[in-house]
Design an enzyme around this catalytic site. Structure first.
Site, PDB file in Angstrom:
ATOM      1  N   GLU A  52       0.346  -7.453  -9.582  1.00 25.23           N
ATOM      2  CA  GLU A  52       1.148  -7.473 -10.797  1.00 25.23           C
ATOM      3  C   GLU A  52       0.659  -7.843 -12.205  1.00 25.23           C
ATOM      4  O   GLU A  52       0.816  -7.076 -13.350  1.00 25.23           O
ATOM      5  CB  GLU A  52       2.540  -8.333 -10.661  1.00 25.23           C
ATOM      6  CG  GLU A  52       3.733  -8.211 -11.833  1.00 25.23           C
ATOM      7  CD  GLU A  52       4.776  -9.308 -11.361  1.00 25.23           C
ATOM      8  OE1 GLU A  52       4.882  -9.564 -10.207  1.00 25.23           O
ATOM      9  OE2 GLU A  52       5.691  -9.299 -12.204  1.00 25.23           O
ATOM     10  N   ASP A  80       0.811  -0.975  -0.067  1.00 26.77           N
ATOM     11  CA  ASP A  80      -0.108  -0.235   0.014  1.00 26.77           C
ATOM     12  C   ASP A  80       0.797   1.378   0.108  1.00 26.77           C
ATOM     13  O   ASP A  80       1.889   1.256   0.745  1.00 26.77           O
ATOM     14  CB  ASP A  80      -1.097   0.143   1.399  1.00 26.77           C
ATOM     15  CG  ASP A  80      -1.911  -1.018   1.039  1.00 26.77           C
ATOM     16  OD1 ASP A  80      -2.073  -1.716   0.089  1.00 26.77           O
ATOM     17  OD2 ASP A  80      -2.293  -1.430   2.099  1.00 26.77           O
TER      18      ASP A  80
HETATM   19  N1  SAM Z   1       0.921  -8.725  -2.314  1.00 25.19           N
HETATM   20  C1  SAM Z   1      -0.440  -8.773  -3.002  1.00 25.19           C
HETATM   21  C2  SAM Z   1      -0.232  -8.727  -4.559  1.00 25.19           C
HETATM   22  O1  SAM Z   1       0.855  -8.253  -5.109  1.00 25.19           O
HETATM   23  O2  SAM Z   1      -0.876  -9.212  -5.285  1.00 25.19           O
HETATM   24  C3  SAM Z   1      -1.323  -7.881  -2.464  1.00 25.19           C
HETATM   25  C4  SAM Z   1      -0.989  -6.663  -2.524  1.00 25.19           C
HETATM   26  S1  SAM Z   1      -2.182  -5.453  -1.836  1.00 25.19           S
HETATM   27  C5  SAM Z   1      -2.171  -4.023  -2.535  1.00 25.19           C
HETATM   28  C6  SAM Z   1      -1.379  -5.102  -0.285  1.00 25.19           C
HETATM   29  C7  SAM Z   1      -1.878  -5.980   0.846  1.00 25.19           C
HETATM   30  O3  SAM Z   1      -0.932  -5.813   1.778  1.00 25.19           O
HETATM   31  C8  SAM Z   1      -3.375  -5.772   1.337  1.00 25.19           C
HETATM   32  O4  SAM Z   1      -4.010  -6.821   1.404  1.00 25.19           O
HETATM   33  C9  SAM Z   1      -3.283  -5.423   2.704  1.00 25.19           C
HETATM   34  O5  SAM Z   1      -4.169  -5.562   3.645  1.00 25.19           O
HETATM   35  C10 SAM Z   1      -1.881  -5.750   3.165  1.00 25.19           C
HETATM   36  N2  SAM Z   1      -1.203  -5.011   4.115  1.00 25.19           N
HETATM   37  C11 SAM Z   1      -1.082  -3.629   4.007  1.00 25.19           C
HETATM   38  N3  SAM Z   1      -0.286  -3.066   5.303  1.00 25.19           N
HETATM   39  C12 SAM Z   1       0.109  -4.334   5.989  1.00 25.19           C
HETATM   40  C13 SAM Z   1       0.431  -4.401   7.115  1.00 25.19           C
HETATM   41  N4  SAM Z   1       1.108  -3.522   8.002  1.00 25.19           N
HETATM   42  N5  SAM Z   1       0.503  -5.616   7.809  1.00 25.19           N
HETATM   43  C14 SAM Z   1      -0.055  -6.605   7.019  1.00 25.19           C
HETATM   44  N6  SAM Z   1      -0.653  -6.713   5.773  1.00 25.19           N
HETATM   45  C15 SAM Z   1      -0.662  -5.387   5.472  1.00 25.19           C
END
Ligand code: SAM
Length: 213
Positions: A195, A117
């Protein structure tokens, strides 16, 4: 990741053998969980878990742990794992901010960050998973010659991450602003859900690999 509250997702997590929902105190115990001494690689912010599940399927001699904050997102990965039951795959539902309470010093062999994020507001910079605050945490849990791999299509976040690395114990081993056209860095690349989505829209994918100085 768009969030839809899925009724029962929280309860499913608590009861599932592959998911840890209260991982504090697990530091130093993950090899026991897997019952072997194979390297442990983690993805922080795994979303629905396609990337880490594909890696676990392809590399049975490596242990993988996916970390995700939200049950409703994690649910998809857990449902798949319930079917395929990979011995070398586990999940943790947690906010990665407390990651140093969950892994021991040097317990992790590699950290994957994929499409994290962006937290675009400056005052939220420390929440970005590549901020200096997070890099300091990774330094505590990553083994001496361990590496961090980060992919994103978000150029400002990528540039921020390059700058934050300068302020940390890590250095850039390699980086590219167009992974899919970089023959060397793209070799063996496993696509994440995001991606695939963003590259099919024509967005170049950036990738960096960090190692200790
Ligand atoms: N990595 C995956 C992909 O590339 O398809 C998902 C990307 S998605 C934009 C980011 C994910 O990170 C979300 O599901 C969000 O809930 C999780 N996330 C963000 N900050 C986090 C944190 N501090 N701890 C655990 N998960 C987190």
């Amino acid at each position: 990741m768009r969030l839809r509250n899925i009724p029962g997702a929280r309860e499913t997590m608590v009861e599932n053998e592959y998911v840890f929902t209260e991982p504090e105190g697990m530091a130093g115990k993950w090899h026991e969980v897997f019952g072997n001494e194979h390297p442990i690689r983690i993805e922080v912010g795994m979303g629905k878990g396609r990337f880490i599940t594909d890696l676990a399927m392809a590399n049975p001699e490596i242990n993988y742990i996916g970390i995700e904050k939200y049950s409703s997102v994690l649910l998809r990965a857990v449902e798949k794992q319930n079917e395929i039951k990979l011995e070398n795959l586990r999940f943790i539902r947690m906010d990665a901010e407390s990651i140093i309470e969950v892994f021991g010093q040097g317990e992790v062999d590699r950290i994957y960050l994929n499409f994290s994020d962006p937290w675009p507001k400056d005052r939220h910079a420390k929440r970005r998973l590549t901020s200096r605050q997070f890099l300091e945490r990774y330094d505590k849990i990553l083994k001496k010659d361990g590496i961090i791999e980060f992919k994103t299509d978000n150029k400002p976040l990528f540039d921020f991450s390059l700058e934050e690395t300068e302020e940390s114990v890590f250095k850039i081993q390699a980086h590219t602003y167009d992974l899919h056209h970089d023959e060397l860095m793209n070799e063996g690349n496993i696509m994440t859900e995001y991606e695939e989505r963003f590259s099919s829209q024509g967005n170049p994918i950036c990738k960096m690999i960090l190692e200790r100085r």
